[in-house]
Motif scaffolding. Structure first.
Motif, PDB file in Angstrom:
ATOM      1  N   ILE A 111       0.912  -1.139  -0.023  1.00 49.45           N
ATOM      2  CA  ILE A 111       0.099   0.038   0.005  1.00 49.45           C
ATOM      3  C   ILE A 111       1.066   1.233   0.125  1.00 49.45           C
ATOM      4  N   LYS A 112       1.897   1.259   0.826  1.00 47.77           N
ATOM      5  CA  LYS A 112       2.918   2.486   0.919  1.00 47.77           C
ATOM      6  C   LYS A 112       3.432   2.655  -0.428  1.00 47.77           C
ATOM      7  N   PHE A 113       3.900   1.452  -1.098  1.00 48.03           N
ATOM      8  CA  PHE A 113       4.522   1.614  -2.343  1.00 48.03           C
ATOM      9  C   PHE A 113       3.744   2.217  -3.427  1.00 48.03           C
ATOM     10  N   LEU A 114       2.511   1.680  -3.404  1.00 46.78           N
ATOM     11  CA  LEU A 114       1.397   2.045  -4.451  1.00 46.78           C
ATOM     12  C   LEU A 114       1.177   3.653  -4.399  1.00 46.78           C
ATOM     13  N   MET A 115       0.944   3.839  -3.002  1.00 47.46           N
ATOM     14  CA  MET A 115       0.842   5.465  -3.018  1.00 47.46           C
ATOM     15  C   MET A 115       1.616   6.449  -3.190  1.00 47.46           C
ATOM     16  N   THR A 116       2.822   5.950  -2.998  1.00 55.84           N
ATOM     17  CA  THR A 116       4.069   6.690  -3.224  1.00 55.84           C
ATOM     18  C   THR A 116       4.140   6.615  -5.104  1.00 55.84           C
ATOM     19  N   TYR A 117       4.046   5.507  -5.570  1.00 60.85           N
ATOM     20  CA  TYR A 117       4.009   5.602  -6.795  1.00 60.85           C
ATOM     21  C   TYR A 117       3.215   6.320  -7.874  1.00 60.85           C
ATOM     22  N   ILE A 118       2.128   6.277  -7.451  1.00 56.99           N
ATOM     23  CA  ILE A 118       1.128   6.869  -8.241  1.00 56.99           C
ATOM     24  C   ILE A 118       1.203   8.410  -8.034  1.00 56.99           C
ATOM     25  N   LYS A 119       1.788   9.201  -7.188  1.00 60.29           N
ATOM     26  CA  LYS A 119       2.047  10.535  -7.003  1.00 60.29           C
ATOM     27  C   LYS A 119       2.776  10.862  -8.166  1.00 60.29           C
ATOM     28  N   LYS A 120       3.656  10.125  -8.967  1.00 56.42           N
ATOM     29  CA  LYS A 120       4.723  10.672  -9.961  1.00 56.42           C
ATOM     30  C   LYS A 120       4.360   9.805 -11.264  1.00 56.42           C
ATOM     31  N   HIS A 121       3.537   8.669 -11.157  1.00 55.44           N
ATOM     32  CA  HIS A 121       3.393   7.687 -12.284  1.00 55.44           C
ATOM     33  C   HIS A 121       1.840   7.318 -12.681  1.00 55.44           C
ATOM     34  N   ASP A 122       1.577   7.058 -13.670  1.00 59.38           N
ATOM     35  CA  ASP A 122       0.102   6.455 -13.934  1.00 59.38           C
ATOM     36  C   ASP A 122       0.145   5.213 -13.722  1.00 59.38           C
ATOM     37  N   PHE A 123      -1.006   4.468 -14.291  1.00 54.37           N
ATOM     38  CA  PHE A 123      -1.276   2.933 -13.940  1.00 54.37           C
ATOM     39  C   PHE A 123      -1.016   1.967 -15.230  1.00 54.37           C
ATOM     40  N   LYS A 124      -0.353   2.690 -16.164  1.00 53.59           N
ATOM     41  CA  LYS A 124      -0.287   1.899 -17.290  1.00 53.59           C
ATOM     42  C   LYS A 124       0.858   0.661 -17.362  1.00 53.59           C
ATOM     43  N   VAL A 125       1.882   1.026 -16.428  1.00 48.68           N
ATOM     44  CA  VAL A 125       2.529  -0.068 -16.079  1.00 48.68           C
ATOM     45  C   VAL A 125       1.890  -1.417 -15.564  1.00 48.68           C
TER      46      VAL A 125
END
Length: 276
Positions: free
Chosen positions: A242-256
């Motif tokens: 959860i912590k990873f996802l919330m950090t990731y989507i602040k700068k990236h989209d969901f396409k990966v």
């Protein structure tokens, strides 16, 4: 109990903890893992185990977001009710109704019809493509819903209908379906993810309760150990995911995640219809 069985339960807990929150389909991964890593338990216990270890994942959400989901605060003057939090929970209940009704009425029939590698693989690929299409469609657009308080009952119902799709078709991914639906109607990535986390609390508690009631509470000692291990590992890994996802989507989209789903869907099809 053999130590190997505990290792298997740990691996299943890790897979659950990661894939329950990332929009990549926990069912798709569990089907593959179950092919190569089978617990030495009855089919009935295994079916229950795979659902009930989700309680560990849910506990991670409850602890990480306690301040946002608990509707009461306390100070020197006593207890206070957070109206916005209560309102959010009413919207969550509304969003959960479609999937709850269908699940209660048709759970066994839907499992018999759609819980198979073909359905899982197709839905992995379809929603993988949807993630890419939706993110491309939204590129350059500003979301219109940027906080949980901005979510209306209409928005909640629409997200709930997308959650229903996931309830009917394994491999869709509950988080994947609700996030796609939320993005389509202008919800920001962060709010979409958080609302999806909160939606999971009643849904997964309900699903776990149903499975426990069907299985009964007469566990053997070994079964109880495996269940506890799976729950604890799913909780720990869920916190990290959860912590990873919330950090990731602040700068990236969901396409990966969309591309990952497409590749995984092809692997599932290839394994079950070419290799196996």
């Amino acid at each position: 109990m053999e130590f190997l069985e505990i290792i298997k339960a740990i691996i299943l807990g890790v897979v659950e903890g990661i894939t329950e929150w990332l929009p990549v389909s926990s069912t798709g991964h569990m089907i593959l893992v179950d092919e190569f890593l089978k617990l030495n338990v009855s089919p009935e216990f295994m079916e229950m185990f795979l659902v009930v270890i989700q309680l560990g994942a849910i506990l991670a959400v409850v602890i990480l977001y306690w301040k946002k989901i608990f509707p009461f605060t306390f100070d020197n003057k006593g207890m206070h009710i957070e109206k916005d939090t209560f309102s959010m929970w009413f919207k969550i209940v509304v969003a959960c109704l479609p999937a709850a009704v269908v699940g209660l009425l048709f759970d066994d029939q839907l499992n018999a019809l759609f819980y198979n590698p073909t359905t899982v693989a197709i839905m992995l690929i379809v929603f993988g493509i949807l993630f890419i299409v939706v993110e491309n469609y939204n590129k350059g657009k500003r979301p219109t819903i940027n906080s949980l308080a901005d979510i209306t009952y209409t928005t909640a119902i629409i997200i709930g209908i997308w959650q229903l799709i996931a309830a009917v078709f394994p491999g869709t991914s509950r988080s994947g379906a609700t996030i796609v639906g939320a993005l389509l109607i202008g919800v920001s990535r962060t709010v979409a993810a958080e609302f999806t986390f909160f939606l999971a609390i009643p849904v997964m508690f309900g699903a776990s309760a149903l499975k426990l009631l069907k299985f009964g509470f007469s566990f053997t000692g070994n079964e109880l150990i495996l269940l506890v291990v799976g729950l604890v590992v799913a909780f720990i890994v869920s916190v990290i995911a959860i912590k990873f996802l919330m950090t990731y989507i602040k700068k990236h989209d969901f396409k990966v995640f969309g591309w990952y789903r497409i590749v995984l869907g092809i692997i599932v099809l290839a394994y079950f219809y070419i290799i196996k």
